[in-house]
Scaffold this active site. Structure first.
Site, PDB file in Angstrom:
ATOM      1  N   LYS A  30      40.078  38.132  45.443  1.00  0.00           N
ATOM      2  CA  LYS A  30      38.960  38.365  44.530  1.00  0.00           C
ATOM      3  C   LYS A  30      37.756  37.446  44.824  1.00  0.00           C
ATOM      4  O   LYS A  30      37.888  36.452  45.557  1.00  0.00           O
ATOM      5  CB  LYS A  30      39.456  38.172  43.096  1.00  0.00           C
ATOM      6  CG  LYS A  30      40.543  39.173  42.695  1.00  0.00           C
ATOM      7  CD  LYS A  30      40.824  39.098  41.195  1.00  0.00           C
ATOM      8  CE  LYS A  30      41.891  40.083  40.782  1.00  0.00           C
ATOM      9  NZ  LYS A  30      42.053  40.148  39.306  1.00  0.00           N
ATOM     10  N   TYR A  78      39.351  50.052  38.503  1.00  0.00           N
ATOM     11  CA  TYR A  78      40.066  49.547  37.321  1.00  0.00           C
ATOM     12  C   TYR A  78      39.983  50.513  36.135  1.00  0.00           C
ATOM     13  O   TYR A  78      40.167  50.085  34.993  1.00  0.00           O
ATOM     14  CB  TYR A  78      39.507  48.176  36.931  1.00  0.00           C
ATOM     15  CG  TYR A  78      40.036  47.030  37.782  1.00  0.00           C
ATOM     16  CD1 TYR A  78      41.387  46.660  37.735  1.00  0.00           C
ATOM     17  CD2 TYR A  78      39.195  46.301  38.614  1.00  0.00           C
ATOM     18  CE1 TYR A  78      41.879  45.601  38.487  1.00  0.00           C
ATOM     19  CE2 TYR A  78      39.685  45.239  39.371  1.00  0.00           C
ATOM     20  CZ  TYR A  78      41.031  44.893  39.296  1.00  0.00           C
ATOM     21  OH  TYR A  78      41.525  43.841  40.037  1.00  0.00           O
ATOM     22  N   PHE A  94      38.831  43.547  27.936  1.00  0.00           N
ATOM     23  CA  PHE A  94      38.341  42.740  29.061  1.00  0.00           C
ATOM     24  C   PHE A  94      37.711  43.575  30.176  1.00  0.00           C
ATOM     25  O   PHE A  94      37.267  43.034  31.184  1.00  0.00           O
ATOM     26  CB  PHE A  94      39.479  41.880  29.634  1.00  0.00           C
ATOM     27  CG  PHE A  94      40.705  42.643  30.078  1.00  0.00           C
ATOM     28  CD1 PHE A  94      40.767  43.271  31.318  1.00  0.00           C
ATOM     29  CD2 PHE A  94      41.814  42.726  29.241  1.00  0.00           C
ATOM     30  CE1 PHE A  94      41.897  43.965  31.732  1.00  0.00           C
ATOM     31  CE2 PHE A  94      42.956  43.429  29.648  1.00  0.00           C
ATOM     32  CZ  PHE A  94      42.994  44.041  30.893  1.00  0.00           C
ATOM     33  N   ARG A 107      54.354  40.335  43.620  1.00  0.00           N
ATOM     34  CA  ARG A 107      54.046  39.807  42.286  1.00  0.00           C
ATOM     35  C   ARG A 107      54.707  38.434  42.072  1.00  0.00           C
ATOM     36  O   ARG A 107      54.154  37.564  41.412  1.00  0.00           O
ATOM     37  CB  ARG A 107      54.427  40.823  41.205  1.00  0.00           C
ATOM     38  CG  ARG A 107      53.453  42.021  41.241  1.00  0.00           C
ATOM     39  CD  ARG A 107      53.861  43.140  40.317  1.00  0.00           C
ATOM     40  NE  ARG A 107      53.592  42.868  38.923  1.00  0.00           N
ATOM     41  CZ  ARG A 107      52.405  43.008  38.347  1.00  0.00           C
ATOM     42  NH1 ARG A 107      51.355  43.383  39.054  1.00  0.00           N
ATOM     43  NH2 ARG A 107      52.253  42.767  37.058  1.00  0.00           N
ATOM     44  N   THR A 130      49.631  36.763  35.855  1.00  0.00           N
ATOM     45  CA  THR A 130      48.202  37.142  35.801  1.00  0.00           C
ATOM     46  C   THR A 130      47.343  35.974  35.326  1.00  0.00           C
ATOM     47  O   THR A 130      46.271  35.720  35.867  1.00  0.00           O
ATOM     48  CB  THR A 130      48.018  38.340  34.836  1.00  0.00           C
ATOM     49  OG1 THR A 130      48.897  39.384  35.250  1.00  0.00           O
ATOM     50  CG2 THR A 130      46.596  38.839  34.837  1.00  0.00           C
ATOM     51  N   ARG A 161      48.404  32.189  42.659  1.00  0.00           N
ATOM     52  CA  ARG A 161      47.495  31.983  41.517  1.00  0.00           C
ATOM     53  C   ARG A 161      47.580  30.544  40.992  1.00  0.00           C
ATOM     54  O   ARG A 161      46.566  29.974  40.583  1.00  0.00           O
ATOM     55  CB  ARG A 161      47.798  33.000  40.423  1.00  0.00           C
ATOM     56  CG  ARG A 161      47.213  34.386  40.750  1.00  0.00           C
ATOM     57  CD  ARG A 161      47.676  35.415  39.767  1.00  0.00           C
ATOM     58  NE  ARG A 161      47.029  36.707  39.946  1.00  0.00           N
ATOM     59  CZ  ARG A 161      47.592  37.848  39.582  1.00  0.00           C
ATOM     60  NH1 ARG A 161      48.807  37.863  39.034  1.00  0.00           N
ATOM     61  NH2 ARG A 161      46.950  38.990  39.756  1.00  0.00           N
ATOM     62  N   ASN A 196      41.266  35.154  38.928  1.00  0.00           N
ATOM     63  CA  ASN A 196      42.669  34.817  39.213  1.00  0.00           C
ATOM     64  C   ASN A 196      43.065  35.036  40.676  1.00  0.00           C
ATOM     65  O   ASN A 196      44.214  35.304  40.980  1.00  0.00           O
ATOM     66  CB  ASN A 196      43.615  35.504  38.224  1.00  0.00           C
ATOM     67  CG  ASN A 196      43.662  37.009  38.367  1.00  0.00           C
ATOM     68  OD1 ASN A 196      42.836  37.576  39.079  1.00  0.00           O
ATOM     69  ND2 ASN A 196      44.612  37.652  37.711  1.00  0.00           N
ATOM     70  N   HIS A 199      44.586  40.258  43.333  1.00  0.00           N
ATOM     71  CA  HIS A 199      45.163  41.399  42.607  1.00  0.00           C
ATOM     72  C   HIS A 199      46.419  41.824  43.355  1.00  0.00           C
ATOM     73  O   HIS A 199      46.467  41.735  44.580  1.00  0.00           O
ATOM     74  CB  HIS A 199      44.161  42.564  42.596  1.00  0.00           C
ATOM     75  CG  HIS A 199      44.773  43.865  42.187  1.00  0.00           C
ATOM     76  ND1 HIS A 199      45.000  44.189  40.870  1.00  0.00           N
ATOM     77  CD2 HIS A 199      45.242  44.914  42.919  1.00  0.00           C
ATOM     78  CE1 HIS A 199      45.576  45.384  40.815  1.00  0.00           C
ATOM     79  NE2 HIS A 199      45.736  45.840  42.043  1.00  0.00           N
ATOM     80  N   GLU A 220      45.950  52.802  44.974  1.00  0.00           N
ATOM     81  CA  GLU A 220      44.971  51.739  45.236  1.00  0.00           C
ATOM     82  C   GLU A 220      44.704  51.589  46.737  1.00  0.00           C
ATOM     83  O   GLU A 220      43.558  51.387  47.155  1.00  0.00           O
ATOM     84  CB  GLU A 220      45.475  50.425  44.635  1.00  0.00           C
ATOM     85  CG  GLU A 220      45.477  50.482  43.111  1.00  0.00           C
ATOM     86  CD  GLU A 220      46.168  49.289  42.449  1.00  0.00           C
ATOM     87  OE1 GLU A 220      46.208  49.264  41.208  1.00  0.00           O
ATOM     88  OE2 GLU A 220      46.653  48.386  43.166  1.00  0.00           O
TER      89      GLU A 220
HETATM   90  P1  CMP Z   1      44.555  42.269  38.103  1.00  0.00           P
HETATM   91  O1  CMP Z   1      45.946  42.138  38.597  1.00  0.00           O
HETATM   92  O2  CMP Z   1      43.472  42.419  39.100  1.00  0.00           O
HETATM   93  O3  CMP Z   1      44.485  43.525  37.088  1.00  0.00           O
HETATM   94  C1  CMP Z   1      43.577  43.578  36.017  1.00  0.00           C
HETATM   95  C2  CMP Z   1      42.832  42.306  35.808  1.00  0.00           C
HETATM   96  O4  CMP Z   1      42.232  42.152  34.536  1.00  0.00           O
HETATM   97  C3  CMP Z   1      43.811  41.148  35.891  1.00  0.00           C
HETATM   98  O5  CMP Z   1      44.242  40.984  37.220  1.00  0.00           O
HETATM   99  C4  CMP Z   1      42.972  40.011  35.299  1.00  0.00           C
HETATM  100  O6  CMP Z   1      42.176  39.372  36.272  1.00  0.00           O
HETATM  101  C5  CMP Z   1      42.036  40.748  34.328  1.00  0.00           C
HETATM  102  N1  CMP Z   1      42.299  40.422  32.913  1.00  0.00           N
HETATM  103  C6  CMP Z   1      41.454  39.798  32.079  1.00  0.00           C
HETATM  104  N2  CMP Z   1      42.008  39.653  30.858  1.00  0.00           N
HETATM  105  C7  CMP Z   1      43.249  40.198  30.929  1.00  0.00           C
HETATM  106  C8  CMP Z   1      44.323  40.343  29.992  1.00  0.00           C
HETATM  107  N3  CMP Z   1      44.225  39.909  28.732  1.00  0.00           N
HETATM  108  N4  CMP Z   1      45.459  40.952  30.409  1.00  0.00           N
HETATM  109  C9  CMP Z   1      45.567  41.412  31.689  1.00  0.00           C
HETATM  110  N5  CMP Z   1      44.588  41.301  32.610  1.00  0.00           N
HETATM  111  C10 CMP Z   1      43.435  40.693  32.249  1.00  0.00           C
END
Ligand code: CMP
Length: 150
Positions: free
Chosen positions: A22, A62, A70, A98, A104, A115, A125, A128, A139
């Protein structure tokens, strides 16, 4: 379907995942370290590109989160700088990736995970990772044509 073909299809479904490094991590000089961790974790790079999402393309990627509170922040962050998109291969790719990247929210990510090492916040973070085999395929094909997967 012949059993050998159905076995091949099953393997395809469980041995690939999709990742993005990211904008926080590309901007902080962590591309090389993150790729090194991914390779040390046993993943093979099947496709890779360095690109910059627009608000429109980040929003489309997304779209599954469109109703989440968010979403707007996520789209604006993901279009704020360049990203590295990649298709990765390994047995049990989605689950193992993962585990490698951690939770996350980096505050909850296990020590030693990508992370935990490189992420700053739940939005910024670092990486992805796809959450299912079906989403990994969707994706991956968002970014790469069949001719770009090697
Ligand atoms: P990612 O795995 O890229 O998928 C969705 C993204 O939304 C996640 O990582 C986070 O960077 C972002 N995000 C922000 N707030 C939240 C939340 N409360 N729960 C999950 N994802 C979040």
């Amino acid at each position: 379907m012949h059993p050998i073909l159905s076995k091949a299809k099953e393997n395809m479904a469980t041995n690939r995942t999709f990742t993005m490094i990211k904008p926080d991590a590309t901007g902080n000089g962590h591309i090389g370290s993150i790729l090194a961790d991914i390779i040390a974790g046993g993943f093979t790079i099947k496709a890779m590109k360095y690109t910059h999402l627009t608000a429109e393309t980040a929003g489309a990627f997304y779209a599954v989160h469109k109703e989440r509170p968010f979403y707007n922040d996520l789209v604006s962050f993901m279009s704020s700088g360049p990203i590295v998109a990649a298709i990765l291969e390994k047995d049990n790719a989605v689950a193992d990736f993962r585990t490698l990247i951690g939770a996350t929210n980096p505050a909850e990510a296990a020590e030693g995970t990508i992370r935990a090492k490189y992420a700053k916040s739940i939005d910024a973070n670092a990486v992805h990772g796809s959450d299912s085999d079906d989403n990994a395929a969707i994706e991956g094909s968002f970014f790469f044509s069949a001719l770009e997967v090697h």
